[in-house]
Design a protein around this motif. Structure first.
Motif, PDB file in Angstrom:
ATOM      1  N   VAL A  27       0.718  -1.333  -0.088  1.00 44.64           N
ATOM      2  CA  VAL A  27       0.128   0.126   0.039  1.00 44.64           C
ATOM      3  C   VAL A  27       0.881   1.091   0.051  1.00 44.64           C
ATOM      4  N   PRO A  28       1.963   1.335   0.742  1.00 43.38           N
ATOM      5  CA  PRO A  28       2.749   2.612   0.539  1.00 43.38           C
ATOM      6  C   PRO A  28       3.195   2.807  -0.761  1.00 43.38           C
ATOM      7  N   HIS A  29       3.317   1.797  -1.544  1.00 39.73           N
ATOM      8  CA  HIS A  29       3.564   2.270  -2.935  1.00 39.73           C
ATOM      9  C   HIS A  29       2.580   2.844  -3.759  1.00 39.73           C
ATOM     10  N   ILE A  30       1.399   2.497  -3.493  1.00 40.57           N
ATOM     11  CA  ILE A  30       0.165   3.072  -4.075  1.00 40.57           C
ATOM     12  C   ILE A  30       0.021   4.571  -3.535  1.00 40.57           C
ATOM     13  N   LEU A  31       0.375   4.685  -2.226  1.00 41.67           N
ATOM     14  CA  LEU A  31       0.496   6.136  -1.594  1.00 41.67           C
ATOM     15  C   LEU A  31       1.222   6.939  -2.320  1.00 41.67           C
ATOM     16  N   LYS A  32       2.341   6.397  -2.669  1.00 44.70           N
ATOM     17  CA  LYS A  32       3.687   7.318  -3.252  1.00 44.70           C
ATOM     18  C   LYS A  32       2.988   7.845  -4.846  1.00 44.70           C
ATOM     19  N   LEU A  33       2.246   6.609  -5.564  1.00 44.64           N
ATOM     20  CA  LEU A  33       1.859   7.010  -6.830  1.00 44.64           C
ATOM     21  C   LEU A  33       0.684   8.151  -6.707  1.00 44.64           C
ATOM     22  N   ILE A  34       0.180   7.918  -5.807  1.00 44.01           N
ATOM     23  CA  ILE A  34      -1.048   8.946  -5.534  1.00 44.01           C
ATOM     24  C   ILE A  34      -0.732  10.298  -5.249  1.00 44.01           C
ATOM     25  N   ARG A  35       0.283  10.338  -4.553  1.00 41.78           N
ATOM     26  CA  ARG A  35       1.029  11.637  -4.153  1.00 41.78           C
ATOM     27  C   ARG A  35       1.777  12.340  -5.449  1.00 41.78           C
ATOM     28  N   GLU A  36       2.420  11.408  -6.369  1.00 42.32           N
ATOM     29  CA  GLU A  36       2.776  11.906  -7.644  1.00 42.32           C
ATOM     30  C   GLU A  36       1.876  12.475  -8.485  1.00 42.32           C
ATOM     31  N   ILE A  37       0.836  11.774  -8.539  1.00 38.98           N
ATOM     32  CA  ILE A  37      -0.420  12.140  -9.448  1.00 38.98           C
ATOM     33  C   ILE A  37      -0.991  13.688  -8.851  1.00 38.98           C
ATOM     34  N   HIS A  38      -1.182  13.697  -7.636  1.00 39.74           N
ATOM     35  CA  HIS A  38      -1.595  14.934  -6.936  1.00 39.74           C
ATOM     36  C   HIS A  38      -0.501  15.929  -7.371  1.00 39.74           C
ATOM     37  N   GLU A 210     -13.235  13.141 -12.507  1.00 38.03           N
ATOM     38  CA  GLU A 210     -11.518  12.802 -12.565  1.00 38.03           C
ATOM     39  C   GLU A 210     -11.219  11.530 -12.596  1.00 38.03           C
ATOM     40  N   HIS A 211     -12.309  10.408 -12.578  1.00 35.74           N
ATOM     41  CA  HIS A 211     -11.919   9.056 -12.798  1.00 35.74           C
ATOM     42  C   HIS A 211     -11.094   8.575 -14.029  1.00 35.74           C
ATOM     43  N   PRO A 212     -11.580   9.096 -15.285  1.00 34.69           N
ATOM     44  CA  PRO A 212     -10.886   8.756 -16.278  1.00 34.69           C
ATOM     45  C   PRO A 212      -9.399   9.140 -16.048  1.00 34.69           C
ATOM     46  N   GLN A 213      -9.150  10.460 -15.826  1.00 31.77           N
ATOM     47  CA  GLN A 213      -7.597  10.805 -16.024  1.00 31.77           C
ATOM     48  C   GLN A 213      -6.645  10.039 -14.937  1.00 31.77           C
ATOM     49  N   MET A 214      -7.488   9.813 -13.765  1.00 26.90           N
ATOM     50  CA  MET A 214      -6.771   8.837 -12.627  1.00 26.90           C
ATOM     51  C   MET A 214      -6.530   7.638 -13.172  1.00 26.90           C
ATOM     52  N   MET A 215      -7.327   6.866 -13.949  1.00 29.14           N
ATOM     53  CA  MET A 215      -7.164   5.684 -14.437  1.00 29.14           C
ATOM     54  C   MET A 215      -5.851   5.751 -15.395  1.00 29.14           C
ATOM     55  N   ILE A 216      -5.958   6.605 -16.180  1.00 31.82           N
ATOM     56  CA  ILE A 216      -4.769   6.843 -17.156  1.00 31.82           C
ATOM     57  C   ILE A 216      -3.597   7.024 -16.455  1.00 31.82           C
ATOM     58  N   GLN A 217      -3.438   7.879 -15.402  1.00 33.26           N
ATOM     59  CA  GLN A 217      -2.166   8.201 -14.857  1.00 33.26           C
ATOM     60  C   GLN A 217      -1.774   7.119 -14.064  1.00 33.26           C
ATOM     61  N   LEU A 218      -2.684   6.627 -13.319  1.00 34.81           N
ATOM     62  CA  LEU A 218      -2.389   5.332 -12.423  1.00 34.81           C
ATOM     63  C   LEU A 218      -1.730   4.401 -13.204  1.00 34.81           C
ATOM     64  N   LYS A 219      -2.357   3.802 -14.476  1.00 31.28           N
ATOM     65  CA  LYS A 219      -1.604   2.798 -15.290  1.00 31.28           C
ATOM     66  C   LYS A 219      -0.485   3.221 -15.670  1.00 31.28           C
ATOM     67  N   LYS A 220      -0.396   4.426 -16.297  1.00 31.33           N
ATOM     68  CA  LYS A 220       1.085   4.692 -16.804  1.00 31.33           C
ATOM     69  C   LYS A 220       2.294   4.699 -15.730  1.00 31.33           C
ATOM     70  N   LEU A 221       1.884   4.966 -14.586  1.00 29.73           N
ATOM     71  CA  LEU A 221       2.917   4.815 -13.500  1.00 29.73           C
ATOM     72  C   LEU A 221       3.304   3.416 -13.018  1.00 29.73           C
ATOM     73  N   LEU A 222       2.056   2.619 -13.039  1.00 29.98           N
ATOM     74  CA  LEU A 222       2.312   1.147 -12.557  1.00 29.98           C
ATOM     75  C   LEU A 222       3.180   0.344 -13.991  1.00 29.98           C
ATOM     76  N   GLN A 223       3.011   0.892 -15.023  1.00 38.58           N
ATOM     77  CA  GLN A 223       3.460   0.380 -16.073  1.00 38.58           C
ATOM     78  C   GLN A 223       4.929   0.719 -16.087  1.00 38.58           C
ATOM     79  N   ARG A 224       5.195   2.036 -15.429  1.00 41.79           N
ATOM     80  CA  ARG A 224       6.628   2.387 -15.431  1.00 41.79           C
ATOM     81  C   ARG A 224       7.393   1.627 -13.965  1.00 41.79           C
TER      82      ARG A 224
END
Length: 249
Positions: A27-38, A210-224
């Motif tokens: 879960v800390p990794h997901i928190l990092k990604l959310i912070r990056e998106i924000h 904001e759901h569609p953009q969140m999905m796009i950004q999250l998947k991009k970061l997970l792919q990375r």
């Protein structure tokens, strides 16, 4: 002064080794990604948790806050006779000691509120805590159906556009009442929330537009970050109502 570009990672060792609680190890990794998106989207708002226990998740979220953001911890703490389902056991003295030991630099940002969330409203949270809204809100208080409906309503009304709600124990076998409360809430009261991720016992939601953009950004970061894992059967898309949700199993 050197800027810490990974404050959640910096806090992780202290939190994981010294603070009691229940948080999925990724879960800390997901928190990092959310912070990056924000940060990328300039989403501003306070950090709030209902149901803090000793602060394991709260301090990880607070570690990623910006200096102007408040970090608000709401729990029964020592008023445990109101803890009807025994879903946690907070301690204000333990929580405060953790601030002194590991996060003294966040002391001015943190406000601990001893309260039953069933007695709170969005208006009195804003009034008592001078909070204009939350960008990260953990719902982990009472696990009864009524508590989940109430706390999701509080979170929804305080969430800023693009903010994220974390609902604990969603689809968890020990607390089916949480899932029941969530679906009942979405059926009777939801106007602006959309789920986007199921990950290690938590459901993550953002605002509808904001759901569609969140999905796009999250998947991009997970792919990375998870290039060898993201296209394996551990990850799949599913539907909750009308919303596409990314699921990790």
């Amino acid at each position: 002064m050197e800027v810490d570009n990974d404050p959640v990672g910096t806090a992780l060792k202290d939190v994981w080794n010294n603070i009691n609680g229940w948080v999925g190890h990724r879960v800390p990794h997901i928190l990092k990604l959310i912070r990056e998106i924000h940060l990328e989207n300039n989403v501003l708002g306070d950090i709030v948790e209902i149901g803090v226990h000793h602060g394991k998740l709260f301090f990880l979220m607070a570690a990623g806050s910006r200096p102007e953001e408040k970090c608000i911890a709401i729990d029964l703490f020592d008023d445990q006779e109101k803890n009807l389902d025994h879903s946690g056991k907070g301690s204000l003295s333990t929580f405060n000691q953790h601030i002194e030991n590991y996060f003294p630099h966040l002391k001015r940002q943190i406000a601990a509120v001893s309260a039953d969330s069933m007695s709170l409203t969005p208006a009195n949270i804003r009034q008592r805590l001078d909070s204009s809204g939350a960008r990260l809100f953990s719902v982990d208080g009472g696990h009864t159906v009524k508590h989940v409906i109430n706390d999701m309503a509080l979170a929804q009304e305080l969430l800023v556009p693009g903010g994220v709600i974390l609902l604990d124990d969603f689809l968890g076998p020990h607390w089916p009442s949480v899932s029941e409360g969530f679906f009942e809430y979405m059926r009777i009261a939801n106007r602006r929330l959309a789920p986007f991720l199921i990950f290690q016992n938590k459901l993550f939601l953002t605002t509808y537009s904001e759901h569609p953009q969140m999905m796009i950004q999250l998947k991009k970061l997970l792919q990375r970050d998870l290039v060898l894992e993201i296209n394996t059967p551990k990850w799949r898309h599913a539907e909750i109502g009308e919303h596409t949700v990314l699921c990790f199993g």
